[in-house]
Scaffold this motif. Structure first.
Motif, PDB file in Angstrom:
ATOM      1  N   HIS A 219       0.818  -1.213   0.000  1.00 53.23           N
ATOM      2  CA  HIS A 219       0.000   0.000   0.000  1.00 53.23           C
ATOM      3  C   HIS A 219       0.856   1.270   0.000  1.00 53.23           C
ATOM      4  O   HIS A 219       0.671   2.162  -0.844  1.00 53.23           O
ATOM      5  CB  HIS A 219      -0.933  -0.022   1.219  1.00 53.23           C
ATOM      6  N   LEU A 222       3.116   1.790  -3.138  1.00 56.21           N
ATOM      7  CA  LEU A 222       2.305   2.260  -4.268  1.00 56.21           C
ATOM      8  C   LEU A 222       1.973   3.740  -4.118  1.00 56.21           C
ATOM      9  O   LEU A 222       2.015   4.504  -5.094  1.00 56.21           O
ATOM     10  CB  LEU A 222       1.023   1.438  -4.378  1.00 56.21           C
ATOM     11  N   ALA A 223       1.624   4.150  -2.900  1.00 57.86           N
ATOM     12  CA  ALA A 223       1.311   5.563  -2.666  1.00 57.86           C
ATOM     13  C   ALA A 223       2.511   6.447  -2.977  1.00 57.86           C
ATOM     14  O   ALA A 223       2.378   7.533  -3.568  1.00 57.86           O
ATOM     15  CB  ALA A 223       0.861   5.762  -1.218  1.00 57.86           C
ATOM     16  N   TRP A 290      -3.253   4.442  -8.551  1.00 58.81           N
ATOM     17  CA  TRP A 290      -3.764   5.144  -7.372  1.00 58.81           C
ATOM     18  C   TRP A 290      -5.074   4.506  -6.909  1.00 58.81           C
ATOM     19  O   TRP A 290      -5.323   4.397  -5.707  1.00 58.81           O
ATOM     20  CB  TRP A 290      -3.964   6.619  -7.674  1.00 58.81           C
ATOM     21  N   THR A 293      -4.129   1.583  -5.017  1.00 60.37           N
ATOM     22  CA  THR A 293      -3.567   1.989  -3.731  1.00 60.37           C
ATOM     23  C   THR A 293      -4.660   2.146  -2.687  1.00 60.37           C
ATOM     24  O   THR A 293      -4.522   1.705  -1.534  1.00 60.37           O
ATOM     25  CB  THR A 293      -2.795   3.315  -3.881  1.00 60.37           C
TER      26      THR A 293
END
Length: 373
Positions: A219, A222-223, A290, A293
């Motif tokens: 998570h 990816l952010a 996104w 995410t």
């Protein structure tokens, strides 16, 4: 469902943590040298044919142009009696601007000039060296606690700026015309690292159990990657707004014209049409990641807290950011909202991302607050 987590690690390795700090400061020093080299590239470029190219974009009345005032690389017709003198130009890629203009990507868009190109090569080499030091700092920080090195705001900030520089270097390696990003990028990275070490610094330590999960790798990483690429798109969008207004002034000889500073600086970036297309492609490519995410965050929330969505401030602003970028992409695909209106939406969307990171973490209490700064 039980939380998937790694075994609790031992105390932080202070030696590796100190090495990480030294590498961060070393990277900042080299980034500063790169910043000076980028400034030199822009300054030398503005004294070469870069500035003349921007002047050539001005629409000159027929018969008023002269060979002496012509910019290199631009065709000028000079009528002399019955004959016409034509100055040939080399092949230059021309792309239509969003306002219907046909504007060339000037030589400054890729840093072309003898002095400017030398400074540019030095700047890129220094950026690559700083990136290696920067990456070493991030890796050694992670090794010091045997976990992902983005468990608090300090670690997130240092990793975030590292990914931004990495994306820039990858685009350069792919032969993309992104030299114009170098100066604003290095400036932003220096500000980000300065804020990280002066305000957000946190000692290397273990995480609370809810954060010590495999989803921290999925998570948050990816952010970070999405935010870094959104940043690249935002830089292109801001430059597009300036370049679009600049081209509009040049296209209207009867109106006010850009000053010498604007001519020398904005000639170094691609045309408004190229910038607009670049920003759209970056944002459109990142948007699905996104989306994932946010989905990954919801899955992690169910593992940690027993619910997928609880209207926590971080969750709410992540969704607001998603909506803002969705509006931008929809506007960009709608004829009536192309160009400047869509660009404003892209900037608002990135500001939502920044507030989600800085504003929510520093000023709003929620379930994510335990990660601290």
């Amino acid at each position: 469902m039980t939380t998937t987590s790694f075994p609790l690690a031992a105390a932080a390795n202070e030696n590796l943590a100190d090495i990480s700090n030294y590498l961060v400061y070393s990277a900042m020093a080299v980034y500063t040298l790169a910043f000076v080299a980028y400034i030199a590239e822009w300054a030398f470029g503005s004294r070469s044919r870069i500035a003349l190219t921007s002047a050539a974009l001005t629409r000159t009345p027929a018969g008023a142009a002269s060979a002496e005032g012509a910019a290199p690389g631009v065709t000028v017709q000079v009528k002399q009696g019955a004959g016409t003198t034509v100055l040939a130009r080399p092949a230059v890629v021309t792309r239509p601007g969003p306002g219907g203009r046909d504007v060339e990507d000037g030589p400054g868009a890729s840093g072309e000039s003898e002095q400017g190109d030398l400074s540019g090569r030095i700047a890129i080499s220094l950026t690559a060296l700083a990136f290696l030091l920067h990456a070493g700092a991030v890796v050694s920080r992670g090794l010091s606690v045997q976990r992902a090195p983005w468990g608090n705001m300090f670690e997130f900030s240092t990793t975030f700026s590292m990914v931004i520089v990495g994306a820039y270097l990858i685009l350069l390696a792919l032969k993309k015309n992104v030299r114009w990003i170098g100066l604003p990028l290095v400036t932003t990275v220096l500000l980000d690292l300065g804020l990280a070490v002066a305000v957000l610094y946190t000692d290397s330590d273990q995480l609370v159990p809810a954060l010590d999960s495999v989803w921290l790798w999925i998570h948050v990483s990816l952010a970070i990657c999405c935010g870094a690429l959104f940043y690249v798109g935002m830089v292109a969008t801001v430059l597009y707004l300036f370049r679009d207004r600049y081209e509009a002034k040049l296209a209207d000889p009867s109106g006010p014209q850009p000053g010498a500073f604007a001519r020398s600086v904005l000639a170094r970036v691609p045309s408004a049409g190229s910038l607009d297309k670049f920003a759209y492609r970056i944002n459109a490519a990142v948007f699905p990641f996104w989306t994932f995410t946010i989905v990954a965050g919801a899955i992690w929330a169910e593992n940690a807290w027993g619910r997928y969505w609880g209207w926590d401030p971080k969750e709410v602003w992540s969704f607001i950011t998603w909506v803002a970028y969705a509006c931008y992409l929809h506007a960009r695909a709608t004829a009536g909202w192309k160009g400047r209106k869509a660009a404003y939406l892209a900037i608002v969307a990135f500001l939502c991302f920044l507030f989600n990171y800085y504003g929510v973490n520093l000023f709003v209490s929620g379930l994510h607050s335990y990660s601290g700064v």
